[in-house]
Design a protein around this motif. Structure first.
Motif, PDB file in Angstrom:
ATOM      1  N   TYR A   1       0.813  -1.218   0.000  1.00  0.00           N
ATOM      2  CA  TYR A   1       0.000   0.000   0.000  1.00  0.00           C
ATOM      3  C   TYR A   1       0.839   1.258   0.000  1.00  0.00           C
ATOM      4  N   LEU A   2       2.092   1.136   0.501  1.00  0.00           N
ATOM      5  CA  LEU A   2       2.937   2.318   0.545  1.00  0.00           C
ATOM      6  C   LEU A   2       3.541   2.622  -0.817  1.00  0.00           C
ATOM      7  N   THR A   3       3.799   1.560  -1.571  1.00  0.00           N
ATOM      8  CA  THR A   3       4.500   1.767  -2.830  1.00  0.00           C
ATOM      9  C   THR A   3       3.562   1.700  -4.024  1.00  0.00           C
ATOM     10  N   ALA A   4       2.272   1.525  -3.764  1.00  0.00           N
ATOM     11  CA  ALA A   4       1.338   1.389  -4.877  1.00  0.00           C
ATOM     12  C   ALA A   4       1.245   2.675  -5.681  1.00  0.00           C
TER      13      ALA A   4
ATOM     14  N   TRP B   1      -0.039  13.863  -3.721  1.00  0.00           N
ATOM     15  CA  TRP B   1      -1.483  13.786  -3.975  1.00  0.00           C
ATOM     16  C   TRP B   1      -2.004  12.376  -3.851  1.00  0.00           C
ATOM     17  N   SER B   2      -1.134  11.408  -4.081  1.00  0.00           N
ATOM     18  CA  SER B   2      -1.589  10.037  -3.911  1.00  0.00           C
ATOM     19  C   SER B   2      -1.913   9.785  -2.439  1.00  0.00           C
TER      20      SER B   2
ATOM     21  N   LYS C   1      -5.675   2.221   4.908  1.00  0.00           N
ATOM     22  CA  LYS C   1      -4.376   2.116   5.553  1.00  0.00           C
ATOM     23  C   LYS C   1      -3.630   3.443   5.473  1.00  0.00           C
ATOM     24  N   ARG C   2      -3.703   4.061   4.298  1.00  0.00           N
ATOM     25  CA  ARG C   2      -3.047   5.368   4.173  1.00  0.00           C
ATOM     26  C   ARG C   2      -3.720   6.412   5.047  1.00  0.00           C
TER      27      ARG C   2
ATOM     28  N   ASN D   1      -8.612   2.267  11.899  1.00  0.00           N
ATOM     29  CA  ASN D   1      -8.658   2.483  10.465  1.00  0.00           C
ATOM     30  C   ASN D   1      -7.779   1.490   9.728  1.00  0.00           C
ATOM     31  N   PHE D   2      -6.587   1.350  10.230  1.00  0.00           N
ATOM     32  CA  PHE D   2      -5.622   0.503   9.534  1.00  0.00           C
ATOM     33  C   PHE D   2      -6.028  -0.962   9.601  1.00  0.00           C
TER      34      PHE D   2
END
Ligand code: HEA
Ligand code: HEA
Ligand code: CUA
Ligand SMILES: [Cu+2]
Lengths: 301, 542, 228
Positions: free
Chosen positions: B17-20, B25-26, B34-35, B101-102
């Protein structure tokens, strides 16, 4: 009273210590015994969890209800002033306390009281909410604008005690402090005589009663049909609506400011409101006067 | 399902999810729960340290009886700022909005929360609310206390009350959105086989919390709205001279604020259940009772608000009822404590950092809760109301328990969220520092309170000084304890060793997906076949 | 209505398994949201009741000044709009595009009519200097001279609640009309079919809720002193 409050407090401390230590002990004991790699026996017997759950719901419930009842009884006595209490008027304002003795003596941030006699404070505020707090007596009561609240105590030891404002009331909230000075009754009398203001609260109230025109209607000789006020205070009053209310400070105050709100049975609502014509200080005096009219049985006209 | 660490590392491409997605803005337009959780984490950390800085100044001021460090006005603004930041902008959102949330969707095997856009909106509402409050501070501060009691706040204070109140009001939407999202997600989005009584207790805790968030928050919105009206137009709602009733505000305020204290503690209880089960390698004792207890606290918690008003002039019989109900609400809390203790019994315990925090939680919550019982006792509360005894009570629960649980949870799931491990030694050390510093700060305050020192006092009689100095000393140790994790957790993002999907060998769906999880949480929707906490001998690998 | 058709629907968001789940979530979400609204208005009603209880005379006197006629007309208008919404939702279930649009337009029209009448009332009250905090004066209320000034002053409290509560209600109506404008647009494009009409259903729920709030407001504000 302080003793009775402390007794509950100590009981609760004992109760809390018991549970705190029991739980900490068990946790530490288990932590050591069942640390990973220890040889402790870990085979679990298939015992019924429900029984345990029931026990540790039921036992705390019983204890806790016991504590509740005890604390509530003491509170009830803290709340009800005895009949022989003498009255002191308290006016809170940002950021000082004004205290008035029945004899008319006025003090700022200091309250002198005689040893052994019950004292009942009738309190109101001129601006925001304050709270009258004497830690040594274990008493506290919020003081509200446009409303009377009361609290009582019976000092059992001479000395000087802290008086705090406990409800946050603005910038100098922490400066709204003073002291309660408990004196031997003899000393108290001489203190009282010393520099006594010429007039007692009730006496100034009596004057106001005349100058404001109350006596025009409420006097025995008056032509207007209005109830006599002797002995009203502290007694039940039947109202037009069929309700029966006790004539406390609040009732008298409302009778003066909002006469239409509570009309005495058998009378016409002709009494004008004195809203705007009488200030807090004068109100207290008039109320003191009406109280001083004695608690003899009510005279019907 | 249980792949070894090496396998996981080679299996996973960098896609998580971090590197997607990349670029600022992402993040700002993301709808990935998760973000959003990470964004919440960063923002609440900011507000926590803001509130903490205010606490630091307050403790400095209270070191001496006189007023020397700051002015009386400033002191009053400091504790207001401290209370508002810590409650509304740190502790209420802490565990739900970050860890909840996460983790909540992952724990029940869903791909996201039911309403991802509303979830993002909740973060924006939170930030706008926070900015209003910061604006209030910059515009000169607010000095009403976090309770905003009328008529002081409406007629007498001449500080930026409206800005702060607007901030709290807007922030309310963020709470409601989060609660609503969680409720619907738990109801409708559980993976196949994930029945109600297979939910981890953390999810139960989130569920109970959400009920409170959804039902209580609108009431504080009304209260804040009325303050704004009264303060702007002086129409008399809280002005007794015009027929208004200042006490009504207290009722509205506490109708929200008491239930909300359970918003702060229930999630902590959920976290502790997860941690204790994992590090004792035992199923949580009395699982169903634990779930029911959470719900019971949430429901009874709505009926006790009057215990904050025992000396306010409310009716005596009203006070008695509120007192009794406050005692009742302690029973389900007692169940939880006893069950955790029973869970440890016959476990196989290891004492990693999260476990240290969890055990700290149990001890400190016991003390905080039992002193809550003292406050619920009418006769005692008359004496200790609005003294440092109350201050000590709620710090024991909110700092000693809730913040501990948050830190414990953060350490427990840190490897899941970031894919990296923090240095264990530092973790243990700071848990210890927090525990010691905390007790030194707040235990003396119980004594102070019973001796009669009122709260919100900028100066105090000299006889209280010794205890206050102890408290200030403790606070400085506590500050170290909080700054340490900030440093080593951030550093671990680069320096920490990479971990596999399940570093603690825990059960729970979140540990079956990679660390950090892929964008949609699972490559295949998982099917649940066993109850939670199915710890057993074979799983005790480490 | 097969599940296969659902799964491939263009309306299915990525995180749902199928349309059934998506629809159930949306409607539960809507109900929960209405729960928060109930608590919000509930808080206000509680405050209203507290003051109605403490200043009963003032509330009675003040309420007399409201126009029961206009209030009643508005009640009728709003209840009718609830009916038209229900018909629109029904049309959504059958997939009748024309009917959907017709009833939605009708609902919006009734909503606007309600707001128009409300605006007339507001402007009358404004002229009579009854807006608290703005130009309030109770002289138009023709308070009998035997009523104490203090009671007279408290009529302002009534109008605080009147404006605040009806104002919030009107705000909800405006939002509702805005939502319907968008829903109508989508209905016209034929987006709502028997398989997919969740937005229509949810906005209908919302509108019913706003109506129900009015059903409480109307007696509390207009009918306080009807028997006189
Ligand atoms: C997370 C926050 C939180 C939590 C969980 C609680 C939990 C409780 N609180 Fe607390 N409280 C606050 C935060 C919290 N409180 C705050 C912020 C204030 C002050 C607000 C302000 O004025 O600014 C406050 C104030 C406050 C008051 C008002 C004091 C005053 O102003 O005069 C009272 C009075 O009844 C009270 C009572 C309780 C009780 C009975 C519980 C119970 O839920 C506690 C239950 C827990 C236990 C009982 C311990 C565990 C059980 C055992 C170890 C087993 C043994 C127990 C039994 C046998 C029963 N609290
Ligand atoms: C979640 C809630 C929360 C948390 C975490 C805390 C944390 C702390 N609080 Fe809390 N406190 C409240 C909620 C909380 N408080 C509330 C609601 C009130 C009532 C307000 C009111 O009356 O309206 C209150 C009131 C209150 C008072 C009473 C004030 C008064 O009545 O006059 C005091 C006094 O000691 C105090 C102290 C502290 C301390 C020392 C910490 C410590 O735990 C904080 C430790 C953290 C740090 C120290 C930050 C990290 C360190 C730095 C950032 C260093 C850099 C700083 C500088 C360079 C200045 N608090
Ligand atoms: Cu007066 Cu605080
Ligand atoms: Cu509470």
């Amino acid at each position: 009273m302080a003793g009775r409050v402390d007794a509950i407090f100590l009981a609760l401390i004992a109760f809390s210590l018991f549970f705190t230590f029991a739980i900490c002990f068990l946790i530490i004991y288990f932590a050591v015994k069942y640390r990973r790699g220890s040889k402790a026996d870990r085979t679990t017997t298939a015992h019924s969890g429900a029984l345990m759950e029931f026990l540790w719901v039921f036992i705390p419930f019983v204890i806790v209800m016991g504590l509740f009842v005890w604390a509530t009884i003491v509170y009830y006595h803290q709340y009800r002033a005895p009949d022989d209490a003498f009255e002191i008027y308290v006016l809170g304002r940002q950021w000082m306390w004004e205290l008035k003795h029945p004899e008319g003596k006025k003090e700022i941030n200091e309250l002198h009281v005689p040893l052994g006699r019950a004292v009942r404070l009738t309190m109101t505020s001129q601006d925001v909410i304050h709270s009258f707090y004497v830690p040594a007596f274990r008493i506290k009561q919020d003081v509200l604008p446009e409303r009377y609240t009361s609290v009582w105590f019976r000092p059992t030891k001479t000395g000087t005690y802290h008086l705090f404002c406990a409800e946050y009331c603005g910038t100098r909230h922490s400066g709204m402090i003073g002291s309660v000075i408990v004196m031997d009754p003899v000393d108290y009398e001489s203190w009282l005589a010393n520099g006594l203001e010429p007039e007692s609260m009730a006496a100034s109230g009596a004057k106001l009663f005349r100058t404001l025109g109350c006596s025009g209607c409420h006097d025995v000789n008056s032509t207007v049909r209005a109830p006599l006020l002797d002995g009203v205070y502290g007694h039940p009053v039947p109202l037009e609506t069929g309700q029966i209310v006790t004539a406390d400070e609040r009732y008298v105050r409302d009778s003066i400011l909002l006469p239409k709100s509570q009309v005495v049975a058998g009378f016409k609502p002709v009494m004008p409101t004195f809203q705007g014509r009488i200030d807090e200080d004068e109100l207290l005096k008039v109320i003191a006067y009406i109280k001083s009219l004695g608690k003899n049985v009510r005279v019907e006209r | 399902m249980s792949a070894t660490i090496e396998e996981v590392e080679t299996q996973r491409t960098e896609e998580n999810y971090l590197t997607a997605d990349y670029g600022i803005w992402s993040w700002f337009f993301t709808t990935d729960h998760k973000r959003i959780g990470i964004m919440y984490m960063i923002s609440i950390t900011f507000f926590f340290f803001l509130g903490g800085a205010a606490a630091t100044l307050m403790r400095l001021e209270l070191m001496t009886p006189g007023g020397d460090v700051v002015q009386a006005e400033t002191y009053n603004k400091l504790f207001t700022l401290h209370g508002v930041m810590m409650i509304f902008f740190f502790l209420v959102p802490s565990i739900p909005a970050v860890l909840g949330n996460f983790l909540l969707p992952i724990m029940i095997g869903a791909r996201d929360l039911a309403f991802p856009k509303i979830n993002l909106a909740s973060w924006y509402f939170y930030m706008v609310g926070g900015l209003f409050t910061v604006w209030a501070i910059l515009a000169g501060g607010v000095d009403t206390g976090w309770t905003f009691y009328t008529p002081y706040s409406t007629m007498f204070s001449n500080t930026s009350v409206i800005l702060a109140v607007v901030g709290v009001f807007i922030n309310g939407f963020s709470s409601i959105f989060t609660g609503l999202n969680f409720l619907v997600t738990v109801h409708k989005m559980r993976a196949p086989g994930m029945t109600w009584f297979r939910l981890p207790l953390f999810v139960w805790a989130m569920y109970a919390t959400s009920i409170i968030l959804v039902l209580a928050t609108p009431v504080i919105a009304v209260a804040m709205f009325l303050i704004i009206l009264e303060r702007s137009f002086g129409v008399g709602i809280f002005n007794p001279k015009l027929g208004g009733d200042p006490i009504l505000f207290q009722h509205l305020f506490w109708f929200y604020s008491h239930p909300v204290v359970y918003v702060m503690i229930l999630p902590g209880m959920g976290v502790v259940s997860e941690i204790v089960a994992c590090f004792a390698r035992r199923a949580v004792f009395g699982y169903k009772f634990m779930a029911y207890a959470l719900l019971a606290i949430a429901v009874i918690g709505f009926l006790v608000w009057g215990h904050h008003m025992f000396v306010s002039g409310q009716s005596m019989y009203g006070s008695m009822v509120f007192s009794m109900l406050s005692f009742l609400v302690a029973i389900p809390s007692a169940i939880k404590i006893f069950n955790w203790t029973a869970t440890i019994h016959k476990g196989s315990l290891s004492f990693d950092t999260p476990m240290l925090y969890a055990l700290g939680f149990i001890g400190l919550f016991t003390i905080g809760g039992l002193t809550g019982l003292m406050l619920a006792s009418l006769a005692i509360d008359v004496h200790v109301h609005d003294t440092y005894f109350v201050v000590a009570h709620f710090h024991y629960i909110m700092v000693g328990s809730a913040v501990m649980a948050y830190l414990g949870g953060l350490h427990f799931w840190w490897p899941k969220m970031t894919g990296r491990m923090y240095p264990e030694i530092w973790g243990k050390l700071s848990a210890l520092v927090v525990f010691v510093g905390f007790n030194l700060t707040f235990f003396p305050q119980f004594v102070l309170g019973y001796l009669g020192m009122p709260r919100r006092y900028y100066e105090y009689p000299a006889e209280f000084q010794v205890l206050n100095v102890m408290s200030t000393a403790g606070a400085s140790i506590l500050a170290v304890g909080y700054v340490l994790p900030l440093i080593y957790l951030v550093l671990s993002l680069w320096l920490g060793p990479k971990v596999g999907s399940n570093p603690w060998n825990a059960t729970g769906l979140e540990w079956q997906t990679s660390s950090p999880p892929p964008k949609h949480n699972f490559d295949v929707t998982p099917v649940v076949k066993e109850p939670p906490y199915a710890y057993s001998e074979e799983r005790n690998l480490t | 209505m097969t599940d296969v058709a659902h799964a491939s629907s263009p309306h299915l968001a990525h995180h749902f398994e199928d349309m059934g789940q998506q629809r159930a979530s949306a409607s539960l979400g809507m109900w929960t949201f209405l729960g928060t609204e109930v608590m919000f208005f509930g808080g206000l009603f509680a405050a209203y009741c507290a003051y109605r209880f403490s200043s009963p005379d003032a509330f009675r006197i003040a309420s007399r000044h409201l126009s029961v006629l206009l209030g009643s007309i508005n009640t009728a208008v709003l209840l009718t709009s609830s009916l038209t919404v229900a018909l629109a939702v029904r049309a959504g279930q059958t997939g009748d595009r024309k009917e959907q649009v017709r009833y939605l337009l009708l609902t919006m029209l009734l909503g606007v009519a309600f707001l128009g009448i409300k605006a007339v009332e507001y402007s009358m009250e404004f002229k009579d200097h009854l807006v608290p905090g703005w130009n309030f004066s109770y002289s138009v209320l023709h308070i009998p001279s035997d009523v104490p000034e203090r009671t007279a002053e408290r009529t302002e409290l009534f109008f605080v609640f009147y404006f605040f509560m009806t104002g919030l209600h009107a705000l909800h109506m405006i939002i509702g009309i805005g939502v319907f404008a968008w829903i109508t647009h989508r209905a016209r494009r034929g987006e709502f079919t028997p398989e997919y009409h969740t937005p229509l259903e949810c906005s209908g729920l919302y509108w019913h809720f706003v109506d129900i709030v009015w059903v409480f407001l109307y007696p509390l504000l207009y009918l306080v002193d009807l028997h006189k």
